[in-house]
Design a protein around this motif. Structure first.
Motif, mmCIF file in Angstrom:
data_model
loop_
_atom_site.group_PDB
_atom_site.id
_atom_site.type_symbol
_atom_site.label_atom_id
_atom_site.label_comp_id
_atom_site.label_asym_id
_atom_site.label_seq_id
_atom_site.Cartn_x
_atom_site.Cartn_y
_atom_site.Cartn_z
ATOM 1 N N LEU A 193 0.815 -1.220 0.000
ATOM 2 C CA LEU A 193 0.000 0.000 0.000
ATOM 3 C C LEU A 193 0.846 1.266 0.000
ATOM 4 O O LEU A 193 0.294 2.370 -0.137
ATOM 5 N N GLU B 220 -6.080 7.859 -1.734
ATOM 6 C CA GLU B 220 -6.335 6.512 -2.242
ATOM 7 C C GLU B 220 -6.454 5.512 -1.096
ATOM 8 O O GLU B 220 -7.269 4.595 -1.156
ATOM 9 N N LEU C 201 -9.570 3.141 -0.376
ATOM 10 C CA LEU C 201 -9.385 1.701 -0.221
ATOM 11 C C LEU C 201 -9.997 1.217 1.093
ATOM 12 O O LEU C 201 -10.631 0.153 1.132
ATOM 13 N N VAL D 290 -10.680 4.452 -7.492
ATOM 14 C CA VAL D 290 -10.754 2.995 -7.405
ATOM 15 C C VAL D 290 -9.991 2.354 -8.565
ATOM 16 O O VAL D 290 -9.230 1.395 -8.370
ATOM 17 N N ILE E 173 -6.341 2.671 -7.872
ATOM 18 C CA ILE E 173 -5.925 1.749 -6.805
ATOM 19 C C ILE E 173 -5.735 0.339 -7.350
ATOM 20 O O ILE E 173 -4.724 -0.326 -7.087
ATOM 21 N N LEU E 174 -6.717 -0.136 -8.115
ATOM 22 C CA LEU E 174 -6.620 -1.484 -8.676
ATOM 23 C C LEU E 174 -5.408 -1.597 -9.592
ATOM 24 O O LEU E 174 -4.685 -2.603 -9.575
ATOM 25 N N LEU F 260 -2.037 -1.485 -7.565
ATOM 26 C CA LEU F 260 -1.811 -2.667 -6.727
ATOM 27 C C LEU F 260 -1.879 -3.978 -7.502
ATOM 28 O O LEU F 260 -1.675 -5.047 -6.933
ATOM 29 N N LEU G 25 -4.548 -5.399 -8.858
ATOM 30 C CA LEU G 25 -5.726 -6.156 -8.433
ATOM 31 C C LEU G 25 -6.773 -6.156 -9.530
ATOM 32 O O LEU G 25 -6.835 -5.238 -10.346
ATOM 33 N N ARG H 42 -12.829 -5.257 -6.667
ATOM 34 C CA ARG H 42 -12.978 -4.680 -5.344
ATOM 35 C C ARG H 42 -12.889 -5.721 -4.237
ATOM 36 O O ARG H 42 -12.504 -5.387 -3.102
ATOM 37 N N GLN I 252 -10.794 -8.278 -4.146
ATOM 38 C CA GLN I 252 -9.369 -8.408 -3.879
ATOM 39 C C GLN I 252 -8.850 -7.193 -3.122
ATOM 40 O O GLN I 252 -8.022 -7.313 -2.215
ATOM 41 N N ALA I 253 -9.343 -6.015 -3.492
ATOM 42 C CA ALA I 253 -8.927 -4.794 -2.793
ATOM 43 C C ALA I 253 -9.363 -4.832 -1.331
ATOM 44 O O ALA I 253 -8.604 -4.448 -0.431
#
Length: 215
Positions: A152, A159, A163, A190, A193-194, A197, A199, A202, A204-205
């Motif tokens: 993170l 963000e 999250l 969002v 963020i995905l 990371l 991912l 959501r 998985q997040a």
């Protein structure tokens, strides 16, 4: 109106799920399928808001169908219909991009909640499924937690706020209200963020947020 495509190889299950959804005036079942390949075809044809799929189906199983629907109809969110004995498939379904898991043996209200959550851009796990996932992630918790917190580090403070609320199961609209942002800005956060990371969705997040202990 939330448009749903329902896929299950058992006619009685389809009838039962359809009856539950029919009781909600804001939800409409627009298509049904009896196997995974037909589910993909129906999703391409009708482009529903939510595809509700069993895991074990002939021709193409639900996990394969979810991956294909995500590839060809990315606007359709997917929810897995599962039984408690099938929880070993949850990790595979998460990797495939499923946004929700609903138990066939659970409270009918869970089905409604799951469909609504993913249609609104959120994620949903039936409580018993959530407990199994959390129990799984508790193994090696310290090591995983440290790795998650390190992961993170690439996020901005805003963000991280987004999250955390994704981890609490909030939709984009609810996050926007909580953080006093417009919904489009939340959606952009969002997506960022995905991407940052690595991912897929959501769920998985949310699991990563749990591991990092930011909830």
């Amino acid at each position: 109106m939330i448009r749903v495509m329902l896929a299950d190889d058992e006619a009685l299950i389809r009838a039962g799920v359809r009856a539950i959804l029919a009781g909600e005036p804001s939800i409409e079942v627009v298509a049904e399928a009896a196997d995974g390949r037909e589910a993909v075809e129906q999703a391409r044809l009708h482009r529903p808001d939510v595809a509700l799929l069993d895991i074990r189906m002939p021709v193409m199983d639900g996990l394969e169908a979810i991956a294909e629907i995500r590839r060809t109809v990315p606007s359709t969110a997917t929810v897995v219909l599962t039984t408690f004995s099938e929880d070993e498939y949850i990790a595979r379904a998460l990797d495939g991009g499923a946004g929700g898991f609903v138990l066939k043996t659970g409270d009918p209200r869970e089905l409604i909640a799951g469909v609504r959550a993913v249609a609104e851009g959120g994620a949903y796990l039936s409580p018993r499924v959530a407990r199994r996932v959390i129990t799984h992630f508790r193994g090696g918790h310290v090591t995983r937690g440290a790795a998650a917190r390190d992961q993170l580090a690439v996020l901005t403070e805003r963000e991280r706020d987004v999250l955390r609320l994704v981890g609490e199961g909030l939709s984009n609209a609810e996050i926007a209200a909580r953080l006093h942002l417009v919904e489009g800005t939340v959606k952009a956060h969002v997506s960022a963020i995905l991407a940052r990371l690595g991912l897929r969705n959501r769920v998985q997040a949310a699991l990563l947020a749990y591991q990092a202990e930011i909830l």
